[in-house]
Scaffold this motif. Structure first.
Motif, PDB file in Angstrom:
ATOM      1  N   GLU A  52      50.602  68.084  33.446  1.00 62.94           N
ATOM      2  CA  GLU A  52      49.463  67.501  32.744  1.00 62.94           C
ATOM      3  C   GLU A  52      48.188  67.886  33.485  1.00 62.94           C
ATOM      4  O   GLU A  52      48.131  67.845  34.715  1.00 62.94           O
ATOM      5  CB  GLU A  52      49.597  65.979  32.671  1.00 62.94           C
ATOM      6  CG  GLU A  52      50.807  65.509  31.881  1.00 62.94           C
ATOM      7  CD  GLU A  52      50.894  63.998  31.792  1.00 62.94           C
ATOM      8  OE1 GLU A  52      49.956  63.326  32.262  1.00 62.94           O
ATOM      9  OE2 GLU A  52      51.894  63.489  31.257  1.00 62.94           O
ATOM     10  N   LYS A  54      43.580  68.956  32.745  1.00 66.71           N
ATOM     11  CA  LYS A  54      42.395  68.932  31.900  1.00 66.71           C
ATOM     12  C   LYS A  54      41.919  70.360  31.712  1.00 66.71           C
ATOM     13  O   LYS A  54      41.980  71.178  32.637  1.00 66.71           O
ATOM     14  CB  LYS A  54      41.265  68.122  32.551  1.00 66.71           C
ATOM     15  CG  LYS A  54      41.579  66.660  32.807  1.00 66.71           C
ATOM     16  CD  LYS A  54      41.508  65.856  31.543  1.00 66.71           C
ATOM     17  CE  LYS A  54      41.671  64.364  31.837  1.00 66.71           C
ATOM     18  NZ  LYS A  54      41.668  63.547  30.613  1.00 66.71           N
ATOM     19  N   SER A  60      42.601  66.608  27.505  1.00 66.49           N
ATOM     20  CA  SER A  60      43.894  66.468  28.186  1.00 66.49           C
ATOM     21  C   SER A  60      44.869  67.486  27.615  1.00 66.49           C
ATOM     22  O   SER A  60      44.993  67.621  26.398  1.00 66.49           O
ATOM     23  CB  SER A  60      44.443  65.050  27.999  1.00 66.49           C
ATOM     24  OG  SER A  60      43.569  64.100  28.563  1.00 66.49           O
TER      25      SER A  60
END
Length: 275
Positions: A52, A54, A60
């Protein structure tokens, strides 16, 4: 407003393939108007790594990598979330100051016209003058104009039409309206960006898909959302997944596969309830 969402993205391949890295934008964009209660995203086949992160525009993302071969890629996005009302926009506020030189250097990508249309530019300039060159009033007028003068069509696949094509046809899908709106704003010096996400929509709609709308930057107020498909400003009925200067960067899944002869077929389904 409480949302329950099940969004399935299903790629089927005619022969076994090797999957490249998949970039997935199905996580709600952080916002003071939104609280994620539950979010799971089962992926089949199971990734060997799932990171995960940005992206450079604050969205996201999930980066998934795979080993071996597969005849499918299935992503199930399961969400339970709540949206909130923020302070209402003061439409009668004095005109906000225009962007300064230092501001323009930061928002260049949101001012760049990818496929400029003279017809769109001329219409936008006329509307901008009629709005007393007030960016907020102009955006509201433009939003209503597209909603009232253009017909909506359902076009599940394909890139957005150019602003000129949509303007001449007077019809388009939500992403076509968003791109037209962006070009009109940028033509008069108002930064605008493309937003992709979920919308409550009409409860009688049988087939749902991702929705597209626009945010414009108003000095002193920040990014303000408008939905030219409905003619309304963004409310608790919208859940943003990605906001980008270029619509291509808002795609929910970007990836590749390797095969000698296989072709792919994409099927999507979206079940959404809100109360």
């Amino acid at each position: 407003m409480l949302f329950e969402i099940e969004h399935i993205t299903d790629y089927q391949y005619t022969a076994p393939v090797r999957l490249g890295e998949q970039l997935i934008r199905l996580t709600p964009r952080p916002s003071a108007a939104l609280k994620v209660l539950v979010h799971t995203m089962p992926i089949s086949p199971a990734p060997t790594s799932q990171i995960e992160a940005k992206d450079f525009e604050g969205n996201s993302i999930v980066l998934a990598t795979f080993e071996g071969q597969t005849d499918h890629l299935r992503i199930v996005n399961l969400l339970s979330l709540e949206t909130f009302e923020l302070d209402p926009i003061d439409w009668g506020a004095p005109r906000s100051p225009f962007l300064g030189a230092s501001d323009i250097s930061l928002v260049t990508s949101f001012l760049t016209r990818e496929n400029p249309s003279d017809l769109v530019g001329e219409c936008a300039l006329e509307m901008f003058r009629a709005a007393d060159q007030h960016p907020l009033w102009f955006a509201r007028s433009l939003n209503r104009f597209i909603h009232q003068e253009f017909s909506q069509v359902i076009r599940e696949h394909g890139a957005p039409l150019t602003p000129g094509e949509t303007f001449v046809a007077k019809r388009g899908a939500c992403r076509d309206f968003a791109v037209l709106f962006m070009d009109a704003c940028r033509s008069v010096g108002i930064p605008a960006r493309f937003v992709s996400g979920y919308q409550q929509a009409d409860i009688d709609v049988n087939h749902r898909n991702l929705h597209a709308w626009v945010e414009v930057y108003v000095p002193g107020l920040g990014w303000i959302g408008f939905d030219p498909t409905t003619g309304e400003s963004i409310s608790t009925q919208h859940v943003a997944l990605a906001a980008c200067a270029n619509p291509a960067n808002a795609a929910p899944v970007i990836g590749s596969f390797w095969s000698v002869s296989a072709t792919s077929r994409l099927e999507c389904s979206l079940a959404l309830s809100a109360r």
